[in-house]
Design an enzyme around this catalytic site. Structure first.
Site, PDB file in Angstrom:
ATOM      1  N   GLU A   1       0.780  -1.233   0.000  1.00 34.00           N
ATOM      2  CA  GLU A   1       0.000   0.000   0.000  1.00 34.00           C
ATOM      3  C   GLU A   1       0.813   1.286   0.000  1.00 34.00           C
ATOM      4  O   GLU A   1       0.351   2.301  -0.497  1.00 34.00           O
ATOM      5  CB  GLU A   1      -0.956  -0.006   1.202  1.00 34.00           C
TER       6      GLU A   1
ATOM      7  N   SER B   1     -29.602 -29.007 -23.737  1.00 36.29           N
ATOM      8  CA  SER B   1     -30.625 -28.614 -24.716  1.00 36.29           C
ATOM      9  C   SER B   1     -31.281 -27.277 -24.429  1.00 36.29           C
ATOM     10  O   SER B   1     -32.050 -26.782 -25.267  1.00 36.29           O
ATOM     11  CB  SER B   1     -31.695 -29.702 -24.821  1.00 36.29           C
TER      12      SER B   1
END
Length: 883
Positions: free
Chosen positions: A77, A338
């Site tokens: 950071e 399907s």
């Protein structure tokens, strides 16, 4: 231009005096506000869905936090934390460079982050950034660096409901923060940037990438021993919000992060979030799924996603029972089977092919781009079939033929238009992956729903069809108010297909619902889908997706690890069973009391004479195409037994499979030896059966790696395929001998010579009862007897589909032939073969004859080993899609 850069320019232009005056005008507040839980509401804005807040919080002094954690956080950071005065000029300069290059990079120091998280909002505005700069400078003047770092580590949100480092160490590792080593610390430092996205429980790959980056910085700085650094074991994510609602909260949190509302804000700043979920629909989802799974075998998992076609708002969401942080089946990838056929129909309509056009729905059919014969479920026949009839009966061959006609890429394009993402996890969707026949390309099997999609995305597809071709972005959030800047979710939608096309698809899918009895008490359209589990009679995925004009819903049923789906009665679970019942009951309950809206009338788009019925195509039987690609001279396949006399050679194709043990038991019962033509891919699934084939004294035959047609490809590609299959067999049965090579469908071409050069005798046949067509056990037995001549090689199957009829036929045939004086022999060999690499697999030296006086055929010469083994398949084989 980034806000940080704009602020720096303003600060510079204002001059030192003005800047100092501004800093003094922004004092550090006396106390940091206590974190407040946020409230999520159902779409009515009054009914509470969940409370989300940082309840796990306990401050600890910096002395109780390991130095390794402090170092990892600084690396991730703010590497210059101890060198700047609250604002990093070099950090802003880096942001300017990144911004000029088209990228974006944060410039906030740890001091700025603390100021923002403790005292300000997350709004990306110049005013907020100016105040952040001023507060950071004042904090540095009032507090020491260690005090600032202490406060920062105790106020950061780390995900998993953990607010502060003490809670985070416990949530991720079950320890106190003073015991964190560098590897563990790098995990926690990684999640600060994105507590959801870099949590290993949510995205393990992203988390590992960021961990690697932090670890590399640690090695470069000499802060960690590279040899001792290993990725640590991490506790499973707990569930601060249990049950199905927990996964909804996860989705809301992720969506908010894309709109600038961070996890830190959601968990600490008391926001009011109105979601799109409908309380009645959500309760209906939970209730109907629970009812559908009640009493069923353990291990069945379900997903349900319901979307409003008019807005894209998610009205109900069920991804599992375990809660926040756990695996979400509604956002996981599953083969669509399907349920993808309506997308093929939409693509066909877009190319002028009417749903009343006539197609050849015969089964099986062999298509030029598909090496394996394609069958309809239960081998249903419909020689003259409209696409509407093919959809109602969920026939594979007509929709594959349509896809071959218009092109698989057009079907994929239609899927993307309707709602399937262009990419999944950074990789192109709906294409073959490594190990498939055509990596990076879309094949005709897209018509069968072979490629995986998420239930949420499939619900969006059906919502677009229900919305007359208007697609809305699926979303969970209507609005956000509170300490953060307000956000309102809105989507005007985009027309992606003509309303007439959507109307015709709805007409066909309405017939599916009506003819199969799924109607939920109002006009509805839908489609079931079932994905076969490998080359077995079982299924691994069962779907129902459908819609009314008010609500589109996808329901999925499967297992955490793909495997056979059986209900409490032991019956196969298919799309028209539990999923269809759940969909119908849910739709009825979710819309109870709402007026029914009719589906649109058919528009009759396209030409009805556009089909392939009556046209010349695939006229040849899949097992009689050898004449199309004859083998090279000197490599003709053998079709006679090794010895003369009244003999026959039994050869089995397309295995091993679940039926192979029954075949082996039968052969052992009568002391008969046979040849097994093994598909390499199957050998990786059933290695123990390959070993038994060898141990029982039978011979092996290479039948290609994936049962593709090798007669239509080059000699080099054939050789590579045969070598890969050899390697798979060698992996299953080290030291075994592969005596023969049989081309799939008998289409040898260049592959006959390639097999011969690999040390395999090309193997043909004389007797073929067409047992793959399932004509009945008595018919199979009768055909073999009618075709049988002395020294004939007989072709039957132990894999590739349902083989109960073949086993039953042989159960009658073998004793009859033995009683009639026939002897079972091996096929002759024309090429010497050698054992493959590895220890020789032991096997009994039993006679191939059931009569002790019969001569024992000489041992076959072995075949050379392939250079490498085949990896286990990452996807199921080319399974057939069923309704």
């Amino acid at each position: 231009m980034t806000v940080a850069v704009a602020v720096l320019m303003f600060w510079t232009a204002a001059g030192v005096g003005a800047a100092e005056a501004y800093v003094e005008s922004v004092p550090v507040p006396g106390a940091m506000p206590e974190p407040q839980a946020s409230v999520l509401y159902y779409r009515d804005g009054r009914t509470i869905l969940a409370r989300v807040g940082a309840t796990d919080h306990n401050d600890v002094p910096l002395s109780a936090i390991s130095p390794e954690l402090r170092r990892a956080v600084l690396l991730a950071e703010d590497q210059e934390f101890y060198d700047h005065a609250g604002v990093s000029i070099r950090g802003v300069a880096r942001a300017m460079v990144a911004d000029a290059g088209g990228a974006h990079q944060g410039a906030s120091t740890i001091t700025q982050q603390y100021a923002r998280n403790a005292f300000l909002s997350q709004a990306v505005t110049v005013d907020r950034k100016l105040r952040e700069f001023a507060l950071a400078v004042n904090l540095e003047r009032e507090l020491s660096k260690d005090e600032i770092l202490d406060r920062y580590l105790n106020t950061i949100y780390y995900g998993r409901g953990a607010y502060g480092i003490a809670a985070a160490a416990h949530a991720y590792f079950g320890i106190t923060p003073d015991r964190l080593d560098f590897a563990q610390s790098a995990v926690l430092a990684a999640v600060i940037k994105d507590p959801w996205g870099f949590d290993p429980a949510h995205d393990a790959k992203a988390a590992r990438r960021r961990w690697n980056w932090i670890s590399a910085l640690g090695r470069a700085n000499g802060w960690v021993d590279p040899k001792a650094l290993e990725y640590p074991a991490i506790q499973p994510a707990g569930s601060p919000i249990g049950g199905p609602i927990g996964l909804v909260v996860d989705q809301v949190e992720r969506e908010l992060s894309t709109h600038g509302v961070t996890s830190q804000q959601l968990h600490t700043q008391g926001l009011s979030v109105v979601t799109t979920l409908d309380a009645t629909a959500q309760q209906a989802a939970v209730t109907t799924v629970a009812a559908g799974l009640h009493g069923q075998p353990k291990g069945l998992e379900a997903a349900l996603v319901a979307v409003d076609p008019a807005s894209g708002g998610v009205r109900a969401y069920y991804g599992g029972e375990h809660g926040s942080g756990y695996f979400d089946y509604a956002s996981a990838l599953h083969p669509a089977a399907s349920t993808f056929k309506p997308i093929v129909l939409a693509a066909a309509l877009g190319r002028g092919i009417a749903y009343q056009s006539h197609w050849d729905g015969s089964s099986p059919r062999l298509f030029p781009d598909r090496g394996v014969p394609l069958r309809n479920h239960d081998n249903l026949q419909c020689a003259n079939c409209t696409l509407e009839k093919a959809m109602v009966d969920s026939l594979n061959t007509p929709f594959y033929a349509v896809t071959a006609e218009i092109g698989p890429n057009r079907v994929r394009d239609m899927a993307v238009k309707l709602g399937i993402p262009e990419k999944y996890q950074g990789a192109k969707s709906m294409v073959d992956v490594k190990g498939d026949p055509a990596p990076g390309k879309t094949r005709g099997d897209i018509a069968l729903g072979r490629y995986p999609v998420t239930p949420g995305d499939l619900a969006t597809v059906y919502a677009t069809l229900a919305g007359n071709g208007v697609r809305h972005q699926r979303h969970f959030v209507e609005s956000v108010t509170g300490a953060a800047a307000g956000y309102t979710g809105s989507d005007a939608g985009a027309t992606v297909i003509d309303a007439k096309i959507a109307a015709d698809v709805s007409t066909v899918l309405r017939s599916v619902v009506q003819d199969n009895g799924f109607t939920p008490g109002r006009p509805a359209a839908g489609k079931t889908g079932t994905q076969q589990y490998r080359e077995t009679l079982d299924n691994q995925d069962a779907w129902m997706a459908g819609y009314t004009p008010e609500l589109a819903t996808a329901v999925w049923l499967g297992r955490a690890k793909p495997g056979p789906l059986r209900d409490k009665a032991g019956k196969r679970i298919e799309g028209d069973t539990i999923p269809a019942r759940v969909w119908s009951a849910f739709t009825r309950s979710a819309l109870q009391g709402q007026p029914a809206t009719p589906l649109p009338a058919p528009a009759h788009v396209g030409r009805s004479d556009a089909g392939d019925f009556g046209k010349s195509h695939d006229a040849k039987s899949p097992d009689t195409v050898a004449n199309l690609h004859a083998p090279a001279a000197g490599y003709e396949p053998v079709v006679h037994t090794e010895h003369t006399g009244k003999r026959l050679a039994l050869t089995f194709d397309d295995g091993p499979s679940d039926y192979t043990p029954a075949v082996l038991d039968l052969l052992a019962q009568y002391h008969v030896k046979a040849t097994f033509c093994v598909v390499g891919e199957n050998a990786t699934w059933y290695p123990q059966q390959v070993r038994r084939i060898v141990a029982d004294g039978h011979r092996l035959c290479n039948h290609s790696m994936h049962h593709d047609d090798l007669g239509i490809i080059s000699a080099a590609k054939s050789a590579a395929d045969i070598a890969e299959a050899d390697a798979a067999i060698a992996e299953a049965a080290p030291g075994s001998t592969v005596t023969y090579y049989r081309a799939p469908y008998g289409d040898f071409g260049p592959s006959a010579k390639a097999g011969g050069l690999a040390g395999h005798t090309p193997l043909g046949w004389v007797v073929d009862p067409d047992d793959w067509l399932l004509p009945g056990a008595d018919v199979i037995e009768q055909r073999i007897k009618q075709q049988l001549t002395p020294r004939a090689v007989v072709l039957v199957h132990d894999g590739g589909g349902d083989r109960k009829q073949t086993v039953e036929a042989l159960r009658k045939l073998i004793p009859d032939l033995l009683a009639d004086g026939w002897t079972f022999d091996f096929p002759e060999t024309t090429i010497a073969s050698k054992p493959q690499a590895g220890p020789t697999t032991p096997g009994p030296s039993a006679s191939v004859s059931a009569t002790p006086s019969d001569p024992v055929p000489p041992a076959s010469s072995p075949t050379p080993s392939a250079s490498s083994s085949s990896p286990a398949p990452s996807d199921p084989p080319e399974p057939q899609s069923t309704p």
